[in-house]
Design a protein around this motif. Structure first.
Motif, mmCIF file in Angstrom:
data_model
loop_
_atom_site.group_PDB
_atom_site.id
_atom_site.type_symbol
_atom_site.label_atom_id
_atom_site.label_comp_id
_atom_site.label_asym_id
_atom_site.label_seq_id
_atom_site.Cartn_x
_atom_site.Cartn_y
_atom_site.Cartn_z
ATOM 1 N N THR A 3 -7.531 17.302 -35.584
ATOM 2 C CA THR A 3 -8.712 17.727 -34.846
ATOM 3 C C THR A 3 -9.426 16.530 -34.236
ATOM 4 N N LYS A 4 -9.536 15.424 -34.998
ATOM 5 C CA LYS A 4 -10.228 14.234 -34.483
ATOM 6 C C LYS A 4 -9.504 13.654 -33.270
ATOM 7 N N LYS A 5 -8.187 13.679 -33.313
ATOM 8 C CA LYS A 5 -7.414 13.158 -32.181
ATOM 9 C C LYS A 5 -7.631 14.034 -30.955
ATOM 10 N N ASN A 6 -7.635 15.342 -31.183
ATOM 11 C CA ASN A 6 -7.906 16.277 -30.092
ATOM 12 C C ASN A 6 -9.278 16.032 -29.499
ATOM 13 N N GLN A 7 -10.261 15.821 -30.365
ATOM 14 C CA GLN A 7 -11.625 15.563 -29.909
ATOM 15 C C GLN A 7 -11.689 14.270 -29.106
ATOM 16 N N SER A 8 -10.938 13.267 -29.533
ATOM 17 C CA SER A 8 -10.919 11.988 -28.809
ATOM 18 C C SER A 8 -10.311 12.159 -27.422
ATOM 19 N N TYR A 9 -9.197 12.908 -27.353
ATOM 20 C CA TYR A 9 -8.599 13.200 -26.046
ATOM 21 C C TYR A 9 -9.610 13.908 -25.146
ATOM 22 N N ASN A 10 -10.323 14.853 -25.742
ATOM 23 C CA ASN A 10 -11.302 15.632 -24.995
ATOM 24 C C ASN A 10 -12.394 14.733 -24.419
ATOM 25 N N VAL A 11 -12.876 13.792 -25.233
ATOM 26 C CA VAL A 11 -13.922 12.861 -24.782
ATOM 27 C C VAL A 11 -13.440 12.049 -23.587
ATOM 28 N N TYR A 75 -2.368 19.698 -10.446
ATOM 29 C CA TYR A 75 -1.769 19.544 -11.777
ATOM 30 C C TYR A 75 -2.721 18.810 -12.710
ATOM 31 N N GLN A 76 -3.330 17.735 -12.231
ATOM 32 C CA GLN A 76 -4.241 16.948 -13.057
ATOM 33 C C GLN A 76 -5.439 17.786 -13.504
ATOM 34 N N THR A 77 -5.982 18.566 -12.579
ATOM 35 C CA THR A 77 -7.119 19.421 -12.914
ATOM 36 C C THR A 77 -6.736 20.430 -13.983
ATOM 37 N N LYS A 78 -5.554 21.025 -13.857
ATOM 38 C CA LYS A 78 -5.087 21.978 -14.853
ATOM 39 C C LYS A 78 -4.888 21.307 -16.204
ATOM 40 N N LEU A 79 -4.319 20.095 -16.175
ATOM 41 C CA LEU A 79 -4.049 19.367 -17.418
ATOM 42 C C LEU A 79 -5.337 19.056 -18.164
ATOM 43 N N ILE A 80 -6.322 18.518 -17.445
ATOM 44 C CA ILE A 80 -7.599 18.189 -18.077
ATOM 45 C C ILE A 80 -8.294 19.452 -18.571
ATOM 46 N N GLY A 81 -8.321 20.476 -17.733
ATOM 47 C CA GLY A 81 -8.963 21.721 -18.123
ATOM 48 C C GLY A 81 -8.323 22.339 -19.354
ATOM 49 N N LEU A 82 -6.979 22.265 -19.428
ATOM 50 C CA LEU A 82 -6.260 22.825 -20.567
ATOM 51 C C LEU A 82 -6.600 22.079 -21.846
ATOM 52 N N VAL A 84 -9.335 20.317 -22.507
ATOM 53 C CA VAL A 84 -10.716 20.601 -22.883
ATOM 54 C C VAL A 84 -10.818 21.996 -23.515
ATOM 55 N N ALA A 85 -10.164 22.971 -22.876
ATOM 56 C CA ALA A 85 -10.204 24.350 -23.383
ATOM 57 C C ALA A 85 -9.529 24.461 -24.746
ATOM 58 N N ALA A 86 -8.401 23.743 -24.921
ATOM 59 C CA ALA A 86 -7.680 23.788 -26.195
ATOM 60 C C ALA A 86 -8.535 23.237 -27.326
ATOM 61 N N ASP A 87 -9.247 22.154 -27.046
ATOM 62 C CA ASP A 87 -10.119 21.563 -28.062
ATOM 63 C C ASP A 87 -11.236 22.535 -28.439
ATOM 64 N N PHE A 88 -11.803 23.184 -27.430
ATOM 65 C CA PHE A 88 -12.883 24.146 -27.683
ATOM 66 C C PHE A 88 -12.380 25.336 -28.487
ATOM 67 N N MET A 89 -11.223 25.887 -28.088
ATOM 68 C CA MET A 89 -10.684 27.047 -28.782
ATOM 69 C C MET A 89 -10.295 26.708 -30.218
#
Length: 325
Positions: A3-11, A75-82, A84-89
């Motif tokens: 989870t922490k790694k996911n959060q770091s990616y999200n940041v 593609y980049q927009t989809k990647l970033i959005g995915l 961020v959304a994955a971390d939230f979900m």
């Protein structure tokens, strides 16, 4: 993934999303603000991971910043959005009892048939034939097919599977079709592998010939939604009420969207697509806030559909007699 790694990616991805150019110190500070590991070595490792995932950025030694360099912006927009959304979900799913009292999702988010997605994705990535029991809306009884799954696509809260049906008998061509996952009754993976490269040459099928198909997702390049059509790629010009500009710009109708006019009187865009029923549905959903300028055939289709809707509300003879009384 932790989870922490996911959060770091999200940041980091959110920093790239809003600033496009960030320094290592900015990343460290943002990670620290979120109580996440933030050493220089940690930042370098996270950036390396993100680059391997597919995020496109480069280091500028002159200003010592990492510059977001979207070579493929869609593609980049989809990647970033995915991400961020994955971390939230993931955060929501970790404590559903606590979080769901503050959040309400659209009922359609959990689409019917979504339980099949893990097995379908596994079959696609391992190139395994699958046995699918499928029931069309217009048929009373389901049918079972042996199919090679190639691609998953989500549109309008529904998932679709692009697959090739294995036909029986010598000389018969395997036929590619689009399956609505909500209509799958049952599926099972087999231990038989299929030749993905051969089946990816979908331009060999005359019904879908486009001339530049190298992978299954290319089939959707020139259409909105999932409905394939024989119509040629055309310049579709749409004139919106100026109040709609922020919405159309924030959520483009298509990757080819180009703004032609933007002022206090109108907001006009151009997209290059094959007009289909999904595009027609999107236009009609604007409730009079858009006018089709070109092509003429699409404009006439919209007029016909609007007239058909008006006819439903036309007063009947009985109603007219009552009004006269």
């Amino acid at each position: 993934m932790s989870t922490k790694k996911n959060q770091s990616y999200n940041v980091i991805t959110q920093l790239f999303r809003y600033k496009h150019s960030i320094s290592s110190a900015e990343i460290q500070q943002k990670l620290a603000d979120n109580d996440l590991p933030n050493s220089e070595r940690t930042v370098q490792r996270l950036l390396s991971d993100l680059k391997n995932i597919g995020l496109d950025f480069e280091y500028n030694p002159q200003n010592r910043k990492f510059k977001f360099n979207p070579s493929d912006d869609d593609y980049q927009t989809k990647l970033i959005g995915l991400m961020v959304a994955a971390d939230f979900m993931q955060s929501v799913a970790a404590f559903p009892t606590n979080t769901l009292q503050f959040i309400e999702f659209d009922d359609r988010v959990v689409a019917k048939g979504s339980t099949f997605l893990p097995d379908l994705f596994k079959a696609i990535t391992t190139t395994k034939w699958i046995e699918v029991t499928y029931q069309r809306y217009e048929n009373d009884h389901p049918k079972t097919h042996l199919v090679a799954p190639l691609f998953l696509k989500e549109f309008n809260y529904r998932w679709y599977l692009l697959a090739v049906i294995k036909t029986k008998g010598p000389g018969k061509t395997n036929m590619p079709l689009l399956f609505g996952i909500d209509r799958i009754v049952n599926l099972s993976l087999t231990d038989q592998s299929f030749n993905k490269i051969k089946l990816q040459k979908l331009s060999d099928y005359t019904a879908w010939t486009k001339g530049h198909i190298e992978k299954p997702m290319d089939l959707f390049d020139d259409v909105i939604g999932v409905r394939f059509t024989q119509a040629p790629v055309q310049e579709v010009i749409l004139k919106f009420h100026p109040d709609q500009a922020p919405f159309i710009k924030s959520q483009p109708w298509h990757s080819t969207q180009k703004i032609l006019v933007e002022n206090e009187q109108e907001f006009t865009i151009e997209i290059c697509v094959r007009p289909n029923d999904d595009l027609l549905t999107m236009i009609l959903s604007q409730h009079g806030n858009v006018e089709v300028i070109e092509p003429k055939e699409l404009r006439q289709s919209v007029i016909d559909m609007l007239q058909k809707s008006l006819d439903l509300y036309a007063p009947t003879k009985t109603t007219n007699k009552k009004n006269k009384r």
